[in-house]
Motif scaffolding. Structure first.
Motif, PDB file in Angstrom:
ATOM      1  N   ASP A 120       3.625 116.399  55.372  1.00  0.00           N
ATOM      2  CA  ASP A 120       3.837 117.465  54.392  1.00  0.00           C
ATOM      3  C   ASP A 120       5.258 117.410  53.862  1.00  0.00           C
ATOM      4  O   ASP A 120       6.198 117.106  54.602  1.00  0.00           O
ATOM      5  CB  ASP A 120       3.587 118.839  55.014  1.00  0.00           C
ATOM      6  CG  ASP A 120       2.116 119.203  55.083  1.00  0.00           C
ATOM      7  OD1 ASP A 120       1.304 118.534  54.430  1.00  0.00           O
ATOM      8  OD2 ASP A 120       1.783 120.159  55.786  1.00  0.00           O
ATOM      9  N   LYS A 121       5.431 117.712  52.587  1.00  0.00           N
ATOM     10  CA  LYS A 121       6.759 117.738  51.992  1.00  0.00           C
ATOM     11  C   LYS A 121       7.592 118.885  52.547  1.00  0.00           C
ATOM     12  O   LYS A 121       8.805 118.788  52.631  1.00  0.00           O
ATOM     13  CB  LYS A 121       6.663 117.920  50.468  1.00  0.00           C
ATOM     14  CG  LYS A 121       6.182 116.724  49.721  1.00  0.00           C
ATOM     15  CD  LYS A 121       6.192 117.046  48.232  1.00  0.00           C
ATOM     16  CE  LYS A 121       5.608 115.918  47.426  1.00  0.00           C
ATOM     17  NZ  LYS A 121       5.601 116.240  45.994  1.00  0.00           N
ATOM     18  N   TYR A 122       6.938 119.969  52.880  1.00  0.00           N
ATOM     19  CA  TYR A 122       7.633 121.182  53.282  1.00  0.00           C
ATOM     20  C   TYR A 122       7.145 121.642  54.655  1.00  0.00           C
ATOM     21  O   TYR A 122       5.994 121.426  55.025  1.00  0.00           O
ATOM     22  CB  TYR A 122       7.394 122.297  52.260  1.00  0.00           C
ATOM     23  CG  TYR A 122       7.726 121.843  50.857  1.00  0.00           C
ATOM     24  CD1 TYR A 122       9.045 121.719  50.447  1.00  0.00           C
ATOM     25  CD2 TYR A 122       6.713 121.512  49.969  1.00  0.00           C
ATOM     26  CE1 TYR A 122       9.350 121.279  49.160  1.00  0.00           C
ATOM     27  CE2 TYR A 122       7.012 121.070  48.688  1.00  0.00           C
ATOM     28  CZ  TYR A 122       8.328 120.958  48.290  1.00  0.00           C
ATOM     29  OH  TYR A 122       8.631 120.525  47.036  1.00  0.00           O
TER      30      TYR A 122
ATOM     31  N   GLU B 294       3.833 113.360  51.355  1.00  0.00           N
ATOM     32  CA  GLU B 294       4.556 112.139  51.039  1.00  0.00           C
ATOM     33  C   GLU B 294       4.121 111.038  51.998  1.00  0.00           C
ATOM     34  O   GLU B 294       3.925 111.289  53.186  1.00  0.00           O
ATOM     35  CB  GLU B 294       6.067 112.342  51.186  1.00  0.00           C
ATOM     36  CG  GLU B 294       6.669 113.268  50.161  1.00  0.00           C
ATOM     37  CD  GLU B 294       6.718 112.673  48.771  1.00  0.00           C
ATOM     38  OE1 GLU B 294       6.813 111.433  48.652  1.00  0.00           O
ATOM     39  OE2 GLU B 294       6.667 113.452  47.811  1.00  0.00           O
TER      40      GLU B 294
END
Length: 104
Positions: A47-49, A15
């Motif tokens: 990172d999204k996660y 993101e």
């Protein structure tokens, strides 16, 4: 993980965090909090996660986490140097990394 290759930048699973300016610190507060001053952050990708224990193990071949019975939980208990090492490893092996993510 932002990786540059011959094909350009890869931001799969990431993101964009927009640039921002804000006031950091507080006048009249503790010594290490003053003076208040404006801070500018450039935009960046994140990172999204979080990196899971399983992902960390697949790349680094070890799991330093204290809570080891949860391979899908975020990896924790890592040093700054291990963080830098895994980022460098991800950058060098991003295709392999995303192949591994696809297997989960």
């Amino acid at each position: 993980l932002l990786v540059k290759s011959k094909m350009g930048f890869h931001t799969k699973g990431m993101e964009m965090i927009p640039a921002v300016a804000y006031i950091m610190g507080k006048d009249g507060a503790y010594t290490n909090e003053k003076p208040s001053h404006e801070v500018h952050l450039d935009s960046f990708y994140i990172d999204k996660y979080e990196v899971t224990q399983d992902q960390f193990f697949r790349v680094m071949k070890k799991n330093p986490s204290y809570f080891k019975n949860c391979t899908n939980c975020p990896v924790e208990n890592i040093t700054w140097f291990e963080l830098k090492n895994i980022v460098r490893n991800f950058k060098c092996n991003f295709e392999k990394y995303y192949e591994e993510l696809g297997k989960l």
